[in-house]
Design a protein around this motif. Structure first.
Motif, PDB file in Angstrom:
ATOM      1  N   ALA A 137       0.699  -1.155  -0.121  1.00 20.29           N
ATOM      2  CA  ALA A 137       0.050   0.135  -0.041  1.00 20.29           C
ATOM      3  C   ALA A 137       0.876   1.109   0.102  1.00 20.29           C
ATOM      4  O   ALA A 137       0.364   2.313  -0.608  1.00 20.29           O
ATOM      5  N   ALA A 138       2.181   1.317   0.702  1.00 22.39           N
ATOM      6  CA  ALA A 138       2.822   2.441   0.760  1.00 22.39           C
ATOM      7  C   ALA A 138       3.400   2.757  -0.574  1.00 22.39           C
ATOM      8  O   ALA A 138       3.650   3.870  -1.213  1.00 22.39           O
ATOM      9  N   ALA A 139       3.789   1.583  -1.332  1.00 16.71           N
ATOM     10  CA  ALA A 139       4.131   1.852  -2.746  1.00 16.71           C
ATOM     11  C   ALA A 139       3.032   2.194  -3.656  1.00 16.71           C
ATOM     12  O   ALA A 139       3.218   3.067  -4.468  1.00 16.71           O
ATOM     13  N   GLY A 140       1.758   1.487  -3.395  1.00 16.56           N
ATOM     14  CA  GLY A 140       0.730   2.233  -3.997  1.00 16.56           C
ATOM     15  C   GLY A 140       0.401   3.722  -4.365  1.00 16.56           C
ATOM     16  O   GLY A 140      -0.018   4.146  -4.877  1.00 16.56           O
ATOM     17  N   GLU A 141       0.680   4.326  -2.907  1.00 23.12           N
ATOM     18  CA  GLU A 141       0.444   5.767  -2.454  1.00 23.12           C
ATOM     19  C   GLU A 141       1.214   6.357  -3.487  1.00 23.12           C
ATOM     20  O   GLU A 141       0.622   7.387  -4.223  1.00 23.12           O
ATOM     21  N   LYS A 142       2.300   6.234  -3.855  1.00 25.69           N
ATOM     22  CA  LYS A 142       3.193   6.686  -4.597  1.00 25.69           C
ATOM     23  C   LYS A 142       2.934   6.525  -6.357  1.00 25.69           C
ATOM     24  O   LYS A 142       2.865   7.412  -7.131  1.00 25.69           O
ATOM     25  N   VAL A 143       2.484   5.340  -6.647  1.00 27.15           N
ATOM     26  CA  VAL A 143       1.705   4.900  -7.991  1.00 27.15           C
ATOM     27  C   VAL A 143       0.659   5.679  -8.143  1.00 27.15           C
ATOM     28  O   VAL A 143       0.242   6.549  -9.210  1.00 27.15           O
ATOM     29  N   PHE A 144      -0.340   5.894  -7.047  1.00 30.39           N
ATOM     30  CA  PHE A 144      -1.640   6.730  -7.144  1.00 30.39           C
ATOM     31  C   PHE A 144      -1.559   8.166  -7.520  1.00 30.39           C
ATOM     32  O   PHE A 144      -2.317   8.677  -8.053  1.00 30.39           O
ATOM     33  N   GLU A 162     -10.592  11.272   3.470  1.00 31.52           N
ATOM     34  CA  GLU A 162     -11.425  12.033   4.114  1.00 31.52           C
ATOM     35  C   GLU A 162     -11.763  13.308   3.308  1.00 31.52           C
ATOM     36  O   GLU A 162     -10.803  14.009   2.943  1.00 31.52           O
ATOM     37  N   GLY A 163     -13.090  13.628   2.952  1.00 34.96           N
ATOM     38  CA  GLY A 163     -13.147  14.960   2.231  1.00 34.96           C
ATOM     39  C   GLY A 163     -13.073  14.789   0.808  1.00 34.96           C
ATOM     40  O   GLY A 163     -13.160  15.842   0.096  1.00 34.96           O
ATOM     41  N   ALA A 164     -12.745  13.628   0.491  1.00 36.19           N
ATOM     42  CA  ALA A 164     -12.579  13.367  -1.346  1.00 36.19           C
ATOM     43  C   ALA A 164     -14.072  13.795  -1.742  1.00 36.19           C
ATOM     44  O   ALA A 164     -15.139  13.494  -1.540  1.00 36.19           O
ATOM     45  N   GLU A 165     -13.789  14.558  -3.220  1.00 33.06           N
ATOM     46  CA  GLU A 165     -14.830  14.785  -3.801  1.00 33.06           C
ATOM     47  C   GLU A 165     -14.696  14.105  -5.233  1.00 33.06           C
ATOM     48  O   GLU A 165     -13.576  13.825  -5.912  1.00 33.06           O
ATOM     49  N   ASN A 166     -15.807  13.988  -6.139  1.00 35.46           N
ATOM     50  CA  ASN A 166     -15.662  13.623  -7.367  1.00 35.46           C
ATOM     51  C   ASN A 166     -14.969  14.387  -8.198  1.00 35.46           C
ATOM     52  O   ASN A 166     -15.220  16.120  -8.000  1.00 35.46           O
ATOM     53  N   LYS A 167     -14.085  14.171  -9.097  1.00 38.30           N
ATOM     54  CA  LYS A 167     -13.463  15.225  -9.942  1.00 38.30           C
ATOM     55  C   LYS A 167     -13.855  14.751 -11.383  1.00 38.30           C
ATOM     56  O   LYS A 167     -14.981  14.442 -11.851  1.00 38.30           O
ATOM     57  N   THR A 168     -12.929  14.774 -12.299  1.00 37.29           N
ATOM     58  CA  THR A 168     -13.167  14.031 -13.818  1.00 37.29           C
ATOM     59  C   THR A 168     -13.473  12.706 -13.405  1.00 37.29           C
ATOM     60  O   THR A 168     -14.114  12.063 -14.228  1.00 37.29           O
ATOM     61  N   GLY A 169     -12.882  11.884 -12.430  1.00 37.75           N
ATOM     62  CA  GLY A 169     -13.256  10.499 -12.116  1.00 37.75           C
ATOM     63  C   GLY A 169     -13.889  10.612 -10.741  1.00 37.75           C
ATOM     64  O   GLY A 169     -13.931  11.643 -10.067  1.00 37.75           O
ATOM     65  N   PRO A 170     -14.684   9.355 -10.527  1.00 36.89           N
ATOM     66  CA  PRO A 170     -15.167   9.330  -9.178  1.00 36.89           C
ATOM     67  C   PRO A 170     -14.196   9.369  -7.903  1.00 36.89           C
ATOM     68  O   PRO A 170     -13.105   8.677  -8.169  1.00 36.89           O
ATOM     69  N   VAL A 171     -14.861   9.549  -6.944  1.00 38.63           N
ATOM     70  CA  VAL A 171     -13.949   9.190  -5.666  1.00 38.63           C
ATOM     71  C   VAL A 171     -13.738   7.816  -5.394  1.00 38.63           C
ATOM     72  O   VAL A 171     -14.688   6.897  -5.920  1.00 38.63           O
ATOM     73  N   LEU A 172     -12.534   7.228  -5.062  1.00 42.39           N
ATOM     74  CA  LEU A 172     -12.382   5.914  -4.991  1.00 42.39           C
ATOM     75  C   LEU A 172     -12.177   5.224  -3.633  1.00 42.39           C
ATOM     76  O   LEU A 172     -11.811   4.274  -3.348  1.00 42.39           O
ATOM     77  N   HIS A 206     -20.846   4.900  -7.646  1.00 38.19           N
ATOM     78  CA  HIS A 206     -20.335   5.837  -6.687  1.00 38.19           C
ATOM     79  C   HIS A 206     -21.610   7.094  -7.039  1.00 38.19           C
ATOM     80  O   HIS A 206     -21.591   7.425  -7.977  1.00 38.19           O
ATOM     81  N   GLU A 207     -22.050   7.386  -5.797  1.00 32.85           N
ATOM     82  CA  GLU A 207     -23.159   8.012  -5.946  1.00 32.85           C
ATOM     83  C   GLU A 207     -22.758   9.550  -6.262  1.00 32.85           C
ATOM     84  O   GLU A 207     -21.828  10.070  -5.837  1.00 32.85           O
ATOM     85  N   ALA A 209      -7.553  -0.246  -1.243  1.00 34.14           N
ATOM     86  CA  ALA A 209      -8.123  -1.015  -0.259  1.00 34.14           C
ATOM     87  C   ALA A 209      -8.163  -0.430   1.054  1.00 34.14           C
ATOM     88  O   ALA A 209      -8.885  -0.714   2.020  1.00 34.14           O
ATOM     89  N   THR A 210      -7.141   0.385   1.265  1.00 35.47           N
ATOM     90  CA  THR A 210      -7.164   1.106   2.743  1.00 35.47           C
ATOM     91  C   THR A 210      -8.117   2.186   2.997  1.00 35.47           C
ATOM     92  O   THR A 210      -8.233   2.900   4.015  1.00 35.47           O
ATOM     93  N   PHE A 211      -9.000   2.347   2.110  1.00 37.91           N
ATOM     94  CA  PHE A 211      -9.715   3.670   2.126  1.00 37.91           C
ATOM     95  C   PHE A 211     -11.213   3.043   1.932  1.00 37.91           C
ATOM     96  O   PHE A 211     -11.730   2.659   0.937  1.00 37.91           O
TER      97      PHE A 211
END
Length: 131
Positions: free
Chosen positions: A29-36, A47-57, A68-69, A127-129
């Motif tokens: 997951a730590a390596a995935g944060e960098k890829v993200f 927390e506080g994530a909002e839809n942008k061009t793509g949905p909140v994940l 995703h609503e 998966a951590t969110f």
């Protein structure tokens, strides 16, 4: 002091490991944060994530595809969700490899993540969110 710092780090990591394990993750997951970082132009998590061009994940691992609503999905992804398809680890892996091959007609312009480890790691990170 070192013991307290180590204990705090372990307590912080336990939910991450548990979330990844509950979804059969083999990634880091730590390596995935960098890829993200490649995904942040269009997607948000946390927390506080909002839809942008793509949905909140948040909560995407295990979620019904295209559900995703508040986000307007392409017909392809909406149809997959209506058929009951979910974002399993396997589906996410295929989608992230080459989105337009997995879901022909998707609006997602991202070419994909070619490296299997990058895909596993970003899925472990997602998966951590929780939703």
């Amino acid at each position: 002091m070192i013991k307290k710092t180590l204990a705090a780090a372990l307590v912080t990591l336990l939910p991450v490991v548990a979330a990844a394990d509950s979804h059969g993750m083999e990634g880091d997951a730590a390596a995935g944060e960098k890829v993200f970082k490649k995904c942040k132009a269009c997607h948000q998590v946390g927390e506080g994530a909002e839809n942008k061009t793509g949905p909140v994940l948040n909560g995407v691992v295990g979620r019904v595809i295209g559900s995703h609503e508040g986000f307007k999905y392409s017909g392809t992804l909406a149809d997959m969700g209506a058929a009951g398809d979910t974002w399993t680890v396997e589906n996410l892996d295929h989608f992230l490899e080459k989105p337009k091959d997995f879901a022909k007609g998707t609006k997602m312009a991202f070419a994909g993540l070619k490296k299997e480890d990058d895909r596993k790691n970003v899925i472990a990170y997602l998966a951590t969110f929780a939703e």
